[in-house]
Design a protein around this motif. Structure first.
Motif, PDB file in Angstrom:
ATOM      1  N   VAL B 128       2.434 142.739  61.370  1.00 12.24           N
ATOM      2  CA  VAL B 128       2.830 141.708  60.336  1.00 12.24           C
ATOM      3  C   VAL B 128       3.062 140.597  60.953  1.00 12.24           C
ATOM      4  CG1 VAL B 128       4.461 141.044  58.446  1.00 12.24           C
ATOM      5  CG2 VAL B 128       3.233 143.451  58.023  1.00 12.24           C
ATOM      6  N   ASP B 129       2.758 139.262  60.618  1.00 13.68           N
ATOM      7  CA  ASP B 129       3.028 137.980  61.112  1.00 13.68           C
ATOM      8  C   ASP B 129       2.648 138.171  62.752  1.00 13.68           C
ATOM      9  OD1 ASP B 129       4.109 136.017  59.337  1.00 13.68           O
ATOM     10  OD2 ASP B 129       5.800 137.143  59.481  1.00 13.68           O
ATOM     11  N   THR B 130       1.250 138.691  62.770  1.00 10.39           N
ATOM     12  CA  THR B 130       0.729 138.402  64.351  1.00 10.39           C
ATOM     13  C   THR B 130      -0.645 138.021  63.949  1.00 10.39           C
ATOM     14  OG1 THR B 130      -0.002 140.807  64.436  1.00 10.39           O
ATOM     15  CG2 THR B 130       2.205 140.432  65.312  1.00 10.39           C
ATOM     16  N   TYR B 131      -1.173 137.522  65.143  1.00 12.39           N
ATOM     17  CA  TYR B 131      -2.568 137.303  65.108  1.00 12.39           C
ATOM     18  C   TYR B 131      -3.568 138.546  65.004  1.00 12.39           C
ATOM     19  CZ  TYR B 131      -2.326 132.168  66.051  1.00 12.39           C
ATOM     20  OH  TYR B 131      -2.021 130.885  66.276  1.00 12.39           O
ATOM     21  N   ALA B 132      -2.947 139.594  65.835  1.00 17.85           N
ATOM     22  CA  ALA B 132      -3.571 140.876  65.409  1.00 17.85           C
ATOM     23  C   ALA B 132      -3.817 141.259  64.057  1.00 17.85           C
ATOM     24  CB  ALA B 132      -3.104 141.821  66.400  1.00 17.85           C
ATOM     25  N   GLY B 133      -2.647 141.127  63.304  1.00 15.16           N
ATOM     26  CA  GLY B 133      -2.716 141.335  61.975  1.00 15.16           C
ATOM     27  C   GLY B 133      -3.453 140.721  61.042  1.00 15.16           C
ATOM     28  N   LEU B 134      -3.904 139.413  61.475  1.00 14.13           N
ATOM     29  CA  LEU B 134      -4.651 138.527  60.748  1.00 14.13           C
ATOM     30  C   LEU B 134      -6.328 139.192  61.235  1.00 14.13           C
ATOM     31  CD1 LEU B 134      -3.438 134.905  61.378  1.00 14.13           C
ATOM     32  CD2 LEU B 134      -3.830 136.169  59.095  1.00 14.13           C
ATOM     33  N   ILE B 135      -6.368 139.448  62.502  1.00 17.37           N
ATOM     34  CA  ILE B 135      -7.837 139.684  63.010  1.00 17.37           C
ATOM     35  C   ILE B 135      -8.234 141.125  62.794  1.00 17.37           C
ATOM     36  CG2 ILE B 135      -9.067 140.028  65.348  1.00 17.37           C
ATOM     37  CD1 ILE B 135      -7.600 137.253  66.067  1.00 17.37           C
ATOM     38  N   VAL B 136      -7.564 142.173  63.121  1.00 19.51           N
ATOM     39  CA  VAL B 136      -8.082 143.501  63.175  1.00 19.51           C
ATOM     40  C   VAL B 136      -8.520 143.982  62.063  1.00 19.51           C
ATOM     41  CG1 VAL B 136      -7.385 145.656  63.958  1.00 19.51           C
ATOM     42  CG2 VAL B 136      -6.473 143.960  65.296  1.00 19.51           C
ATOM     43  N   ALA B 208       0.585 137.303  56.640  1.00 16.38           N
ATOM     44  CA  ALA B 208       1.143 136.139  57.621  1.00 16.38           C
ATOM     45  C   ALA B 208       2.013 135.239  57.016  1.00 16.38           C
ATOM     46  CB  ALA B 208       0.192 135.375  58.466  1.00 16.38           C
ATOM     47  N   GLN B 209       3.358 135.529  57.010  1.00 19.08           N
ATOM     48  CA  GLN B 209       4.146 134.441  56.178  1.00 19.08           C
ATOM     49  C   GLN B 209       4.786 133.340  57.316  1.00 19.08           C
ATOM     50  OE1 GLN B 209       5.466 137.808  55.161  1.00 19.08           O
ATOM     51  NE2 GLN B 209       3.919 137.245  53.469  1.00 19.08           N
ATOM     52  N   ASP B 210       4.635 133.593  58.657  1.00 17.35           N
ATOM     53  CA  ASP B 210       4.861 132.548  59.761  1.00 17.35           C
ATOM     54  C   ASP B 210       4.018 131.409  59.613  1.00 17.35           C
ATOM     55  OD1 ASP B 210       5.623 131.388  62.034  1.00 17.35           O
ATOM     56  OD2 ASP B 210       5.619 133.146  63.331  1.00 17.35           O
TER      57      ASP B 210
END
Lengths: 296, 266
Positions: B128-136, B208-210
């Motif tokens: 959560v709140d990482t690029y990996a979380g957006l992508i994977v 992603a809240q960041d």
């Protein structure tokens, strides 16, 4: 269609595993496991911080008395009942209109598909702008400046249906075009020789030959209406479920429960019920049309 | 099957009405604030709305995040899906039918339905709140595997056999024979994946809240809240978010249209 065995199938099996493993594991972890979890998370209380405790059937008991939830099911059903036939008719009509060659046919097809390339967030903002009460372009062009398209509880859902039809008709049109182009030309030639006019050719050649495509469009469009992105993104941007909850779809309601109120278990229980209902609806469609036969 | 000019004219009209709202967006973004809702030709066309959004809002950051996520997902997903499709179409092994059926079954699952459990899984993995979380989670989608497999089934066996006789293993056959042959289908899927990921909203909103991870769709939705009384900025932002998708679609539509037309047939 199974390829002939040309090599040692044991080396094939090892290679197949290596080729399939990355995607297979990903689908398992990010689709299959969440799907299985979807059916059981509802049995727990899960808050926004990851604390989990057993809830048994509490979430399902809560659902029974949640009037807004049942209202959202009704809204979703109404949305689907309006959207599916309208989009079906629009897409089939467009496909028939652009199936033959004429100068610029490619540009026309691309133009009809274009809304689908744009995000639903942009689509929502755009229509909110065009439909602004009194000052928006639609009010000014039609002279209907007393009508509040998105602000009137009796009208907002219908407005969202019409926007969705505009957004998705080009996509469904392409699928119909594929089906239309698969119909052998000889059937039309024979119909013409028999003196069949345009309507008779449609009724006796196009419509029956298009049955599998129609069934595909009908089922995918129903699933889409209930759980697709327009049931969330479009609602989020245009009405936030309002006015007076008139456009709160089930998926929007579940999102609110989970991510605004931190009730993850309750949201999961709602989705589990949604999946079961949707399964029943598609099953019924399959049975009623006998696996896609519309004329039985 | 007679061709009448009437039908062509009707088609042009319908097409024009269909794209009219998008053209309206294009023009409105360049209107002065005071004339935003006017119907006529504006007294001047201005770049100030677009310039404001690009400079006073971290909009370039949102655009860059979206571009990064959409491109990475598209490239990796095409690679993984074509590998899986190659195995399902061209290799014989026990359980192939079951593997294919399992892949197809996942086609029925849509994001809103599994949002909560997917979020729980991704949170469990610490994404959560990482690029990996957006992508994977965006990488895995059976639709691409399905279409590529259909395409690979039609590749003549002889090409593969010739490569095999030349001493190529599975990897080289996949890389040097199958992949080059499937360029049109890969191009179609690249367009489709890019559009889907650039346009995705619900998953980035949830995971992603960041603010530094904000993608463009979440960015314009939040602008809408902040700038409720300044619609000219919201409209300019919406146009900026739409332009890349329209360009990608127009450049790639001939492959996309061909592949979508076959979707309903199989």
């Amino acid at each position: 269609m199974s390829p002939r065995r040309t090599r040692d199938s044991r080396s094939d099996a090892a290679a197949a595993f290596a080729f399939l493993a990355p995607d297979g594991l990903g689908l398992l972890l990010f689709v299959a496991i969440p799907t299985a979890l979807a059916l059981v998370v509802g049995l727990f209380d899960v808050d926004g911080f990851g604390n989990i405790s057993w809830a048994g059937l509490d979430n399902f008991r809560l659902m029974a008395g949640d009037g807004l939830l049942w209202r959202s099911f009704g809204i979703t059903a109404t949305y689907a009942v309006l959207f599916v036939p309208l989009a079906f008719a629009a897409a089939l009509g467009l496909a028939l209109l652009v199936k033959d060659h004429f100068p610029g046919v490619g540009v026309v097809r691309a133009a009809l598909f274009l809304p689908n390339a744009v995000s639903l967030v942009v689509i929502g903002l755009l229509w909110q702008f065009l439909l602004t009460d009194k000052t928006g372009a639609v009010s000014r062009l039609t002279g209907l400046d007393g009508v509040s398209w998105l602000g009137d509880p009796n009208l907002a859902l219908v407005t969202l249906v019409l926007i969705s039809v505009w957004f998705l008709m080009g996509y469904q049109m392409l699928i119909f075009l594929g089906g239309l182009q698969d119909i052998p030309r000889e059937l039309y030639d024979a119909a013409i020789v028999d003196g069949g006019g345009p309507w008779q050719r449609f009724r006796h050649v196009t419509w029956p030959m298009l049955r599998p495509t129609s069934f595909f469009v009908l089922v995918t469009s129903t699933v889409n209406a209930v759980t697709g992105m327009q049931a969330f993104d479009l609602v989020f941007v245009t009405t936030s479920g309002g006015p007076a909850n008139a456009t709160t779809t089930v998926v929007y309601y579940a999102y609110q429960q989970a991510f605004q109120f931190g009730r993850f278990g309750y949201a999961a229980a709602i989705c589990a019920l949604l999946v079961v209902s949707l399964g029943a609806v598609t099953g019924a469609m399959f049975a009623l049309t006998r696996g896609g036969r519309f004329d039985a | 099957m007679r061709r009448t000019p009437g039908r062509a004219v009707l088609a042009y009209l319908v097409a024009l009405v269909t794209v009219a709202p998008l053209l309206w967006l294009l023009f409105s973004a360049f209107r002065p604030e005071s004339e935003l809702y006017d119907l006529g030709w504006p007294s001047e066309l201005t770049l100030s709305n677009v310039a404001y959004v690009l400079t006073e809002v971290p909009f370039l950051r949102y655009l860059a995040n979206s571009a990064f996520v959409a491109v990475i997902v598209t490239v990796i997903a095409l690679f993984l899906h074509s590998m899986a499709a190659y195995a399902l179409a061209r290799l014989s092994f026990r359980g192939r039918g079951f593997a294919f059926a399992s892949v197809v079954a996942t086609l029925l699952i849509s994001l809103p339905v599994i949002l909560v459990p997917l979020f729980i899984v991704v949170r469990g993995l610490g994404l959560v709140d990482t690029y990996a979380g957006l992508i994977v989670p965006g990488l895995f989608n059976a639709f691409g595997i399905f279409l590529l497999r259909q395409f690979y089934l039609g590749v003549p066996r002889e090409l593969e056999e010739a490569a095999h006789l030349d001493g190529c293993g599975h990897w080289r056959i996949y890389w040097h024979v199958i992949l080059p042959l499937s360029r049109p289908m890969l191009a179609a899927l690249a367009v489709l994946f890019f559009l889907a990921n650039w346009n995705s909203f619900l998953w980035p909103l949830a995971v992603a809240q960041d603010e530094s991870l904000r993608v463009v769709q979440v960015g314009i939705a939040s602008l809408q809240g902040q700038y409720a009384s300044k619609q000219h900025y919201v409209i300019a932002a919406a146009l900026l978010a739409a332009i890349p998708t329209v360009l990608v679609f127009l450049l790639g539509q001939r492959w996309l249209v061909a592949s979508l037309k076959t979707t309903g047939l199989r």
